[in-house]
Design a protein around this motif. Structure first.
Motif, PDB file in Angstrom:
ATOM      1  N   HIS A 150      28.693  54.976  36.568  1.00  0.00           N
ATOM      2  CA  HIS A 150      29.640  55.758  37.270  1.00  0.00           C
ATOM      3  C   HIS A 150      29.500  56.647  38.481  1.00  0.00           C
ATOM      4  O   HIS A 150      29.885  56.563  39.461  1.00  0.00           O
ATOM      5  N   PHE A 151      28.969  57.134  37.864  1.00  0.00           N
ATOM      6  CA  PHE A 151      27.684  58.697  39.104  1.00  0.00           C
ATOM      7  C   PHE A 151      27.455  57.568  39.868  1.00  0.00           C
ATOM      8  O   PHE A 151      26.789  57.873  40.899  1.00  0.00           O
ATOM      9  N   GLY A 172      20.818  62.914  39.488  1.00  0.00           N
ATOM     10  CA  GLY A 172      21.804  61.803  38.402  1.00  0.00           C
ATOM     11  C   GLY A 172      21.802  62.831  36.691  1.00  0.00           C
ATOM     12  O   GLY A 172      22.700  62.518  36.453  1.00  0.00           O
ATOM     13  N   THR A 229      36.455  59.195  41.793  1.00  0.00           N
ATOM     14  CA  THR A 229      35.268  60.058  41.149  1.00  0.00           C
ATOM     15  C   THR A 229      35.999  60.185  40.348  1.00  0.00           C
ATOM     16  O   THR A 229      35.972  60.503  38.355  1.00  0.00           O
ATOM     17  N   PHE A 269      24.173  64.775  35.042  1.00  0.00           N
ATOM     18  CA  PHE A 269      25.950  64.494  35.422  1.00  0.00           C
ATOM     19  C   PHE A 269      25.832  63.808  34.195  1.00  0.00           C
ATOM     20  O   PHE A 269      26.828  63.748  33.271  1.00  0.00           O
ATOM     21  N   ILE A 270      24.584  62.802  33.805  1.00  0.00           N
ATOM     22  CA  ILE A 270      24.841  61.678  32.828  1.00  0.00           C
ATOM     23  C   ILE A 270      24.821  62.884  31.565  1.00  0.00           C
ATOM     24  O   ILE A 270      25.296  62.166  30.809  1.00  0.00           O
ATOM     25  N   VAL A 291      28.784  61.898  32.134  1.00  0.00           N
ATOM     26  CA  VAL A 291      29.463  61.204  32.887  1.00  0.00           C
ATOM     27  C   VAL A 291      28.589  59.800  33.286  1.00  0.00           C
ATOM     28  O   VAL A 291      27.184  59.679  32.904  1.00  0.00           O
ATOM     29  N   LEU A 319      32.083  68.098  39.651  1.00  0.00           N
ATOM     30  CA  LEU A 319      32.325  66.070  40.496  1.00  0.00           C
ATOM     31  C   LEU A 319      32.248  66.883  41.736  1.00  0.00           C
ATOM     32  O   LEU A 319      31.921  65.962  42.826  1.00  0.00           O
ATOM     33  N   ASN A 354      30.418  66.090  45.298  1.00  0.00           N
ATOM     34  CA  ASN A 354      30.832  65.207  46.391  1.00  0.00           C
ATOM     35  C   ASN A 354      30.740  65.848  47.925  1.00  0.00           C
ATOM     36  O   ASN A 354      30.650  65.685  48.925  1.00  0.00           O
ATOM     37  N   ILE A 398      30.236  56.951  42.759  1.00  0.00           N
ATOM     38  CA  ILE A 398      29.864  57.932  42.940  1.00  0.00           C
ATOM     39  C   ILE A 398      29.466  58.344  44.366  1.00  0.00           C
ATOM     40  O   ILE A 398      29.425  58.360  45.937  1.00  0.00           O
ATOM     41  N   MET A 399      27.819  57.771  44.608  1.00  0.00           N
ATOM     42  CA  MET A 399      26.998  58.289  44.930  1.00  0.00           C
ATOM     43  C   MET A 399      26.872  57.430  46.162  1.00  0.00           C
ATOM     44  O   MET A 399      26.622  58.278  47.569  1.00  0.00           O
TER      45      MET A 399
END
Length: 429
Positions: A357-358, A345, A412, A348-349, A353, A317, A321, A361-362
């Motif tokens: 939430h992701f 996506g 994050t 991280f899923i 995550v 993460l 970022n 962040i994005m």
């Protein structure tokens, strides 16, 4: 193709090619060099398919609602309301600028509209009161990124469309991060005001004057309540909510405040149509590119590469970022989300995550990119409005960018900051 896409795309931009054509020319050239002529046909055919979507209709409606609000003098009422609350503080007009952006965010969802509408009003006022022009332009650009974070948000609508997520969940998840950015910028202004002895307003507003300013701002401030209330209650979809916002803005401007003349409506429609066309063309081009990328198995290759760096989601993460921040320096948030969302996506899923939430962040990271040099769009708008050089504003905005980067890392690594409201309302698990 992904490796060469960004350098070729940036090369076309440096030649002066518009972003829309660059998004199509770069992959088209690479496909032709790879001998994939059939995929070139698919690339250009999918431009229209990428725009042909009911959820995306929310974007032009929200653009039109923002134009109507601005034309109807709503911006002035929000600034007066903010001035009544915070104008007496040292550095008061800088605080007013930030609070106005937070309030305007609930009406337009656009950083560019925020910079243009508030900048044309507040930058000259701040300069007249003793602030430097570069500082006034920098705080306007920095605070304008709140526009696409606090709902409604055009960027989040695009993300939800591309990734199949709930627009309402994304809207709710953006409330706290948007407030955090605003409060963080105010703390930085307070620190700078004490250090550099910023000017304060000559007097404190009376409670009667504050009440009068609140009454003037009542109908504009009711807009986000109607939008979010209707969506959360299941009365209408986000696209229908955008249409309701237009009807409400038109009704308020024509009949309640009487600040819009019928003869002015064609001009408002024209401006909103041009702005919406630019956004939708970018979405169409980026969706077409996404289709070709998916056929090349690039997402799977990218996923293997990312996972080879580390299996720890916290480290990944952090690295993502950094990647998103760099991408945001060169690429507009909408196309960046459409290109990178389907690639990053799922990675991280799969690592646990939460998809909402992701998404936040994005979205927040790429939104902050709108104010970062060298290609930050709101920097150019702020330069146009203020008459200041882009590089001068870019230097003055650095302390505020530091605050926004800190907020990105907070949301994050502390998911509850963005996920609590969607979970409490049942829109996230």
């Amino acid at each position: 193709m992904l490796i060469w896409f960004l350098p070729v795309f940036l090369f076309f931009l440096m030649l002066g090619l518009p972003v829309f054509f660059g998004l199509l020319a770069a992959p088209g050239l690479l496909l032709w060099m790879n001998g994939q002529e059939r995929d070139i046909v698919l690339l250009y055919r999918n431009v229209y398919n990428g725009m042909d979507s009911f959820p995306l209709m929310a974007i032009p409606f929200f653009m039109l609602a923002g134009e109507l609000m601005n034309k109807g003098g709503i911006t002035m009422r929000l600034v007066e309301f903010s001035q009544a609350l915070m104008g007496h503080l040292r550095g008061g007009l800088a605080h007013v600028n930030i609070l106005s952006s937070m309030l305007f965010a609930g009406l337009s969802g656009s950083a560019v509209a925020d910079t243009s509408a508030l900048g044309s009003m507040l930058i000259p006022a701040m300069e007249k009161q003793g602030y430097t022009r570069k500082f006034a332009a920098a705080i306007t650009a920095a605070s304008s990124v709140i526009g696409p974070i606090i709902p409604p948000s055009g960027i989040m609508i695009i993300y939800a469309y591309v990734m199949g997520e709930s627009v309402a969940a994304l809207f709710l998840a953006g409330i706290v991060p948007g407030i955090m950015v605003g409060v963080g910028l105010m703390i930085m202004v307070k620190f700078m005001a004490d250090k550099y002895d910023f000017p304060a307003s000559s007097r404190r507003y009376t409670w009667g004057e504050r009440g009068n300013a609140s009454l003037k701002a009542f109908f504009p401030l009711l807009t986000p309540v109607i939008i979010m209330g209707g969506i959360l209650a299941g009365i209408f979809t986000p696209t229908e909510a955008a249409a309701v916002a237009v009807a409400y803005a038109l009704f308020i401007g024509l009949f309640v405040l009487r600040s819009i003349r019928p003869s002015e409506i064609p001009g408002v429609l024209n401006r909103a149509g041009i702005t919406s066309a630019v956004v939708l063309l970018l979405v169409g081009a980026a969706m077409a590119f996404k289709t070709v990328v998916s056929l090349s198995h690039a997402p799977e290759i990218m996923a293997d590469f990312v996972l080879s760096l580390s299996q720890n989601p916290l480290i990944l993460l952090f690295l993502i970022n950094i990647l998103l921040f760099v991408v945001g320096m060169f690429l507009d948030a909408g196309p960046a989300i459409i290109i990178l969302g389907p690639i990053l996506g799922p990675i991280f899923i799969s690592m646990g995550v939460d998809p909402i939430h992701f998404a936040i962040i994005m979205s927040v990271n790429l939104t902050v990119g709108l104010a970062t040099p060298p290609m930050g769009l709101v920097l150019f708008v702020a330069a146009s409005v203020s008459g200041e050089r882009v590089e001068t504003i870019a230097k003055a905005i650095l302390p505020f960018l530091a605050v926004e980067i800190a907020v990105i890392f907070l949301i994050t690594y502390i998911p509850a900051l963005s996920m609590t409201i969607p979970r409490l309302t049942g829109f996230a698990n």
